[in-house]
Scaffold this motif. Structure first.
Motif, PDB file in Angstrom:
ATOM      1  N   PHE A   1       0.820  -0.991  -0.091  1.00 50.40           N
ATOM      2  CA  PHE A   1       0.350  -0.077  -0.470  1.00 50.40           C
ATOM      3  C   PHE A   1       0.616   1.190  -0.069  1.00 50.40           C
ATOM      4  N   ASN A   2       2.215   0.857   0.363  1.00 49.76           N
ATOM      5  CA  ASN A   2       2.774   2.507   0.379  1.00 49.76           C
ATOM      6  C   ASN A   2       3.109   2.821  -0.848  1.00 49.76           C
ATOM      7  N   HIS A   3       3.282   2.132  -1.439  1.00 51.00           N
ATOM      8  CA  HIS A   3       4.066   1.729  -3.165  1.00 51.00           C
ATOM      9  C   HIS A   3       3.245   2.816  -3.818  1.00 51.00           C
ATOM     10  N   ASP A   4       1.579   2.573  -3.692  1.00 51.20           N
ATOM     11  CA  ASP A   4       0.298   3.005  -3.645  1.00 51.20           C
ATOM     12  C   ASP A   4       0.418   3.908  -3.528  1.00 51.20           C
ATOM     13  N   THR A   5       0.427   4.694  -2.461  1.00 55.67           N
ATOM     14  CA  THR A   5       0.147   5.947  -1.516  1.00 55.67           C
ATOM     15  C   THR A   5       1.406   7.079  -2.070  1.00 55.67           C
ATOM     16  N   THR A   6       2.490   6.517  -2.616  1.00 58.53           N
ATOM     17  CA  THR A   6       3.326   6.993  -2.638  1.00 58.53           C
ATOM     18  C   THR A   6       3.073   7.636  -4.533  1.00 58.53           C
ATOM     19  N   LEU A   7       2.643   7.408  -5.185  1.00 56.43           N
ATOM     20  CA  LEU A   7       2.485   6.958  -6.436  1.00 56.43           C
ATOM     21  C   LEU A   7       1.406   8.037  -6.207  1.00 56.43           C
ATOM     22  N   ALA A   8       0.383   8.107  -5.592  1.00 62.19           N
ATOM     23  CA  ALA A   8      -0.786   8.981  -5.541  1.00 62.19           C
ATOM     24  C   ALA A   8      -0.407  10.006  -5.591  1.00 62.19           C
ATOM     25  N   MET A   9       0.212  10.213  -4.076  1.00 54.87           N
ATOM     26  CA  MET A   9       0.758  12.136  -4.127  1.00 54.87           C
ATOM     27  C   MET A   9       1.188  12.594  -4.427  1.00 54.87           C
ATOM     28  N   LEU A  10       2.188  11.556  -5.440  1.00 53.49           N
ATOM     29  CA  LEU A  10       2.897  12.785  -6.435  1.00 53.49           C
ATOM     30  C   LEU A  10       2.171  12.855  -7.917  1.00 53.49           C
ATOM     31  N   GLY A  11       1.659  12.144  -7.891  1.00 48.83           N
ATOM     32  CA  GLY A  11       0.208  12.518  -9.069  1.00 48.83           C
ATOM     33  C   GLY A  11       0.674  11.744 -10.432  1.00 48.83           C
ATOM     34  N   ILE A  12       1.623  10.670  -9.500  1.00 40.55           N
ATOM     35  CA  ILE A  12       1.539   9.469 -10.367  1.00 40.55           C
ATOM     36  C   ILE A  12       0.804   8.527 -10.641  1.00 40.55           C
TER      37      ILE A  12
END
Length: 389
Positions: A127-138
């Motif tokens: 989940f931290n991979h997914d949320t990292t991408l989301a908060m970077l707009g990726i």
């Protein structure tokens, strides 16, 4: 009130605190709480590690800023260790030290992808991979897995040709525990190279593979550094998650790019733990091997329990995790996990936290508990009932 960044504001709260909050309602009537939620070592830190941490923290030199890429002693020690693990030739120039594996991943993603671009994650994802991408707009692009939770090769081929910037794999996997065979990784890496995209390989749980087994031979391939970056965490192997220390293994050009990101995130990882771990890498090799054996015994206990619970099924297991299919089809995994935590004192993570299509699963981080504690799961899961509708 001023507005928040919508990319962050729309994210769900961190998952681990939410399940721990459920468990605080447990009254203890079925015995001690069995916490299988967060992947933390369920045995103490080595006394020498604690001694070195204290000694290094008391040194004046480590109160100052250090090299952005990491302490030279640690980069050298880890490069030598990783060279032995992979049977490859690595130098300190291939190593960048970070404050944990999550920061290593964020640094790599920021060095690789722009907002509006896409990165592929296997399903289920960490989940931290997914949320990292989301908060970077990726954008996060899902990659289907087979019945053993290994990436489907045809799905990898399709997504690699779709214009993504990188493919991210975790092996041994979080949340499933599945271990990706070296031949599969070689095939996937060849696909990434053919499509000129990055392969980010998160190997946080690498040290809990069977002893003497090389995870893969990717670092033997000429030109690997043009498309490959590895993530590692010292937290699990050295029992120091609170000291936040991880590492990236990559080409010198990637290390240079990560240094630009790191200088803005933190400047340098904590220096005294770096100095302590540089000592521990060669000195505590036997202790780490013994811990590996202990984790194997805990996995065996988990398998043993499940053989006597025919309604519950281990779908995948390895390193720290068992991915378990619960017997309540059509019931949300959060409902099952919350009931387990509140009324039965068993704390685990709902499959829904790891992406769409995971409602039938729970993640049990069995490495957190010793074998005797794991065996207590049998009675609780056998008696477990959901309220009738």
């Amino acid at each position: 009130m001023a507005e928040f960044n919508p990319l962050v504001h729309r994210l769900s709260p961190p998952p681990i605190p939410s399940v721990l909050a459920w468990s605080r309602a447990y009254d203890g009537s079925r015995g001690e709480r069995i916490n299988l939620s967060q992947a933390v070592p369920g045995y103490p830190t080595h006394p020498d590690m604690l001694k070195w941490l204290g000694e290094m923290a008391a040194q004046q030199q480590f109160t100052n800023y250090g090299d952005i890429e990491g302490e030279p002693e640690l980069r050298e020690a880890y490069a030598a260790h990783a060279s032995d693990v992979y049977g490859a030739k690595l130098s300190p120039a291939n190593i960048h030290v970070t404050s944990g594996g999550n920061q290593a991943f964020m640094c790599l993603i920021m060095a690789i992808a722009n907002a509006g671009e896409a990165v592929a994650l296997p399903m289920p994802f960490y989940f931290n991979h997914d949320t990292t991408l989301a908060m970077l707009g990726i954008s996060s692009v899902p990659v289907a897995s087979d019945d053993g939770f290994l990436p489907d090769i045809e799905a990898v081929k399709n997504v690699a040709a779709s214009g993504i910037r990188a493919l991210v794999l975790v092996t041994p996997n979080n949340p499933t525990g599945a271990v990706y065979p070296p031949a599969l990784l070689a095939e996937i890496f060849a696909i990434c190279r053919a499509n000129d995209i990055w392969l980010i390989l998160d190997e946080t749980y690498r040290d809990f593979l069977p002893s003497g087994t090389a995870p893969h031979q990717l670092l033997d391939m000429p030109g690997w550094e043009k498309n490959l970056a590895l993530v590692y965490s010292f937290s699990k192997s050295y029992c120091i998650p609170g000291h936040r220390l991880g590492a990236i293994t990559a080409g010198a050009d990637m290390v240079d790019q990560v240094a630009k990101v790191m200088d803005n995130l933190q400047i340098c990882a904590p220096r005294s733990p770096q100095a302590a771990v540089a000592k521990a890498i060669p000195a505590l090799a036997d202790w780490r091997r013994a811990n590996n054996t202990e984790i194997v015994s805990r996995a065996a206990a988990m398998k043993d329990v499940m053989t006597r619970l025919p309604l519950w099924e281990i779908s995948a297991i390895g390193a720290y995790f068992a991915y378990v299919k619960h017997p309540f089809r059509g019931v949300k995994s959060e409902v099952v996990a919350e009931k387990l935590a509140r009324d039965y004192g068993v704390v685990c993570l709902p499959g829904a936290y790891f992406g769409e299509g995971q409602e039938d699963y729970l993640r049990f981080a069995f490495a957190n508990a010793d074998a005797a504690t794991i065996l207590k799961l049998e009675e609780r899961l056998k008696d477990f009932e959901l309220p009738s509708k």
